[in-house]
Design a protein around this motif. Sequence first.
Motif, PDB file in Angstrom:
ATOM      1  N   LYS A  44       0.952  -1.375   0.215  1.00 37.99           N
ATOM      2  CA  LYS A  44       0.005  -0.063   0.070  1.00 37.99           C
ATOM      3  C   LYS A  44       0.757   1.379   0.095  1.00 37.99           C
ATOM      4  O   LYS A  44       1.845   1.314   0.714  1.00 37.99           O
ATOM      5  N   LYS A  45       0.312   2.151  -0.948  1.00 41.38           N
ATOM      6  CA  LYS A  45       1.255   3.454  -0.902  1.00 41.38           C
ATOM      7  C   LYS A  45       0.548   4.777  -0.259  1.00 41.38           C
ATOM      8  O   LYS A  45      -0.674   4.861  -0.377  1.00 41.38           O
ATOM      9  N   VAL A  46       1.214   5.280   0.850  1.00 37.60           N
ATOM     10  CA  VAL A  46       0.866   6.092   1.860  1.00 37.60           C
ATOM     11  C   VAL A  46       1.801   7.391   1.257  1.00 37.60           C
ATOM     12  O   VAL A  46       2.866   7.429   1.503  1.00 37.60           O
ATOM     13  N   TYR A  47       0.955   8.307   0.638  1.00 40.01           N
ATOM     14  CA  TYR A  47       1.932   9.392   0.237  1.00 40.01           C
ATOM     15  C   TYR A  47       1.648  10.692   0.706  1.00 40.01           C
ATOM     16  O   TYR A  47       0.363  11.044   0.843  1.00 40.01           O
ATOM     17  N   LEU A  48       2.549  11.602   1.153  1.00 43.03           N
ATOM     18  CA  LEU A  48       2.517  12.755   1.866  1.00 43.03           C
ATOM     19  C   LEU A  48       2.883  13.887   0.781  1.00 43.03           C
ATOM     20  O   LEU A  48       3.762  13.748   0.411  1.00 43.03           O
ATOM     21  N   PHE A  49       1.913  15.057   1.006  1.00 39.52           N
ATOM     22  CA  PHE A  49       2.237  16.075   0.124  1.00 39.52           C
ATOM     23  C   PHE A  49       2.464  17.393   1.051  1.00 39.52           C
ATOM     24  O   PHE A  49       1.670  17.537   1.822  1.00 39.52           O
ATOM     25  N   CYS A  50       3.408  18.220   0.681  1.00 35.63           N
ATOM     26  CA  CYS A  50       3.421  19.670   1.445  1.00 35.63           C
ATOM     27  C   CYS A  50       4.167  20.613   0.326  1.00 35.63           C
ATOM     28  O   CYS A  50       4.548  20.125  -0.534  1.00 35.63           O
ATOM     29  N   SER A  51       4.376  21.729   0.969  1.00 32.66           N
ATOM     30  CA  SER A  51       5.139  22.809   0.129  1.00 32.66           C
ATOM     31  C   SER A  51       6.206  22.699  -0.580  1.00 32.66           C
ATOM     32  O   SER A  51       6.633  22.664  -1.441  1.00 32.66           O
ATOM     33  N   GLY A  90       8.465  19.913   1.181  1.00 30.05           N
ATOM     34  CA  GLY A  90       8.832  18.402   1.534  1.00 30.05           C
ATOM     35  C   GLY A  90      10.034  18.217   2.313  1.00 30.05           C
ATOM     36  O   GLY A  90      10.060  16.838   2.769  1.00 30.05           O
ATOM     37  N   MET A  91      10.582  19.098   3.138  1.00 29.93           N
ATOM     38  CA  MET A  91      11.677  18.876   3.918  1.00 29.93           C
ATOM     39  C   MET A  91      11.112  18.039   5.226  1.00 29.93           C
ATOM     40  O   MET A  91      11.378  17.095   5.611  1.00 29.93           O
ATOM     41  N   SER A  92      10.045  18.875   5.875  1.00 35.16           N
ATOM     42  CA  SER A  92       9.775  18.327   7.244  1.00 35.16           C
ATOM     43  C   SER A  92       8.581  16.969   6.705  1.00 35.16           C
ATOM     44  O   SER A  92       8.849  16.101   7.640  1.00 35.16           O
ATOM     45  N   THR A  93       8.132  16.985   5.847  1.00 33.54           N
ATOM     46  CA  THR A  93       7.141  15.968   5.576  1.00 33.54           C
ATOM     47  C   THR A  93       7.882  14.605   5.269  1.00 33.54           C
ATOM     48  O   THR A  93       7.750  13.404   5.451  1.00 33.54           O
ATOM     49  N   SER A  94       9.217  14.946   4.616  1.00 38.07           N
ATOM     50  CA  SER A  94      10.024  13.945   4.169  1.00 38.07           C
ATOM     51  C   SER A  94      10.611  13.227   5.573  1.00 38.07           C
ATOM     52  O   SER A  94      10.649  11.859   5.647  1.00 38.07           O
ATOM     53  N   MET A  95      10.730  14.063   6.598  1.00 37.00           N
ATOM     54  CA  MET A  95      11.138  13.551   7.993  1.00 37.00           C
ATOM     55  C   MET A  95      10.039  12.663   8.688  1.00 37.00           C
ATOM     56  O   MET A  95      10.385  11.474   9.218  1.00 37.00           O
ATOM     57  N   LEU A  96       8.787  12.883   8.410  1.00 34.23           N
ATOM     58  CA  LEU A  96       7.557  12.512   9.083  1.00 34.23           C
ATOM     59  C   LEU A  96       7.713  11.096   8.246  1.00 34.23           C
ATOM     60  O   LEU A  96       7.162   9.984   8.941  1.00 34.23           O
ATOM     61  N   ALA A  97       7.655  11.429   6.988  1.00 37.36           N
ATOM     62  CA  ALA A  97       7.400  10.015   6.055  1.00 37.36           C
ATOM     63  C   ALA A  97       8.404   8.729   6.563  1.00 37.36           C
ATOM     64  O   ALA A  97       8.156   7.666   6.521  1.00 37.36           O
TER      65      ALA A  97
END
Length: 107
Positions: free
Chosen positions: A2-9, A11-18
Amino acid sequence: MKKVYLFCSAGMSTSMLASLMQKVADEHNLPIEVQAFPDNKIGQIIEEKHPDIILLGPQVKYRYDEIVRLYGNTGIPIQVIDPEDYGMMKGDKVLKVAIQLLKAKKK
């Protein structure tokens, strides 16, 4: 998988959360792939990678209605990440939300 993809402006902090979410998924042997992307790539990512869940970072929640209008007909659940969980980098809690969305999607 399953693919759970996060999107933000950006990508830096979202990459850490991912990364934190992926670590939790791996520790529990869950067949889940978590990745982060900039929100301006959402259409391209949906077309090319076919995510199962889309989570939006709080900094792009103003785009939620637009994104639902454009991509809500794809059957992909779209939700904004809780700002507190995002700010505290609670990868386990955000992953639980994604799993709940996956379960609800099956019904």
